[in-house]
Write a protein that holds these residues in place. Structure first.
Motif, mmCIF file in Angstrom:
data_model
loop_
_atom_site.group_PDB
_atom_site.id
_atom_site.type_symbol
_atom_site.label_atom_id
_atom_site.label_comp_id
_atom_site.label_asym_id
_atom_site.label_seq_id
_atom_site.Cartn_x
_atom_site.Cartn_y
_atom_site.Cartn_z
ATOM 1 N N ARG A 123 0.827 -1.222 0.000
ATOM 2 C CA ARG A 123 0.000 0.000 0.000
ATOM 3 C C ARG A 123 0.861 1.272 0.000
ATOM 4 N NH1 ARG A 123 -1.270 -3.355 3.702
ATOM 5 N NH2 ARG A 123 -0.538 -1.974 5.354
ATOM 6 N N CYS A 124 1.870 1.315 -0.846
ATOM 7 C CA CYS A 124 2.789 2.459 -0.905
ATOM 8 C C CYS A 124 2.707 3.147 -2.264
ATOM 9 C CB CYS A 124 4.230 2.000 -0.681
ATOM 10 S SG CYS A 124 4.528 1.287 0.953
ATOM 11 N N ALA A 145 2.736 -5.175 -3.343
ATOM 12 C CA ALA A 145 1.300 -5.463 -3.308
ATOM 13 C C ALA A 145 0.527 -4.184 -3.011
ATOM 14 C CB ALA A 145 0.996 -6.519 -2.255
ATOM 15 N N ASP A 146 -0.578 -3.996 -3.721
ATOM 16 C CA ASP A 146 -1.489 -2.868 -3.488
ATOM 17 C C ASP A 146 -0.765 -1.530 -3.467
ATOM 18 O OD1 ASP A 146 -3.690 -4.615 -3.231
ATOM 19 O OD2 ASP A 146 -3.170 -4.992 -1.146
ATOM 20 N N SER A 147 0.102 -1.286 -4.437
ATOM 21 C CA SER A 147 0.934 -0.080 -4.434
ATOM 22 C C SER A 147 0.956 0.572 -5.802
ATOM 23 C CB SER A 147 2.368 -0.435 -4.032
ATOM 24 O OG SER A 147 2.407 -0.941 -2.712
ATOM 25 N N THR A 162 2.038 -7.957 -7.712
ATOM 26 C CA THR A 162 0.659 -8.419 -7.825
ATOM 27 C C THR A 162 -0.053 -7.479 -8.790
ATOM 28 O OG1 THR A 162 0.782 -9.099 -5.521
ATOM 29 C CG2 THR A 162 -1.414 -9.016 -6.517
ATOM 30 N N PRO A 163 -0.102 -7.810 -10.097
ATOM 31 C CA PRO A 163 -0.581 -6.869 -11.103
ATOM 32 C C PRO A 163 -2.013 -6.400 -10.907
ATOM 33 C CG PRO A 163 0.445 -8.764 -12.138
ATOM 34 C CD PRO A 163 0.322 -9.057 -10.681
ATOM 35 N N SER A 164 -2.883 -7.223 -10.384
ATOM 36 C CA SER A 164 -4.280 -6.831 -10.260
ATOM 37 C C SER A 164 -4.502 -5.738 -9.230
ATOM 38 C CB SER A 164 -5.135 -8.053 -9.897
ATOM 39 O OG SER A 164 -4.724 -8.566 -8.654
#
Length: 168
Positions: A123-124, A145-147, A162-164
């Protein structure tokens, strides 16, 4: 404006009021050779005349940054914001912007993982290096992940994304 070196396990928690470590364009903000947890700490204007990070240099240990910001850091080649020589680094909810390297090498980046290290980015947002955001040695590992990340240099599948849930 001198380099702060952490050699024993430390938790620096600035939940109530943000802490700023300012290298004032004359020294690296922080070096870690032990376990370290930073919460709401800003590393700004770090400078290293060596090849490695002006922001955070991790030579060993387990380092976690939560809700931290790294901005305006500089070094010659590798990991202008963060260089992990050995050990593990986890970035959660962090912002890395405006960091740059002096030399435009193929492996220059804001975040650099050496062969004996791993970096997890959750998440960055990482943007604004002159070359790219992430770079890893052959046996180094960066997991994202989630960045939101601008620019990845991938050596032998050392960067896992994590491309999605990530933007590039």
């Amino acid at each position: 404006s001198s380099n702060v070196s952490i050699t024993k396990d430390v938790v620096l928690d600035a939940r109530e009021k943000r802490i700023v470590l300012d290298g004032q364009f004359t020294s690296r903000c922080l070096g870690a050779s032990a376990d370290l947890q930073l919460r709401k700490v800003d590393l700004i204007n770090g400078y290293s005349n060596s090849s490695y990070s002006g922001g955070l240099y991790v030579s060993r240990g387990a380092v976690t940054l939560d809700a931290c910001r790294i901005h305006g850091c500089f070094c010659k080649f590798y990991g202008s914001a963060l260089y992990a020589l050995s050990g593990s680094v986890v970035l959660n909810d962090c912002l890395i912007t405006g960091c740059c390297t002096e030399t435009a090498q193929v492996m220059s980046a804001s975040v650099r993982a050496n062969s004996d290290s791993s970096v997890a980015i959750n998440r960055c947002t990482i943007v604004g290096d002159t070359q790219r955001a992430l770079s890893a040695e052959t046996d180094g590992l960066i997991v994202v992940a989630d960045s939101l990340v601008q620019g990845v240099y991938n050596v032998s599948s050392a960067v896992s994304v994590t491309p999605s849930t990530c933007g590039f």
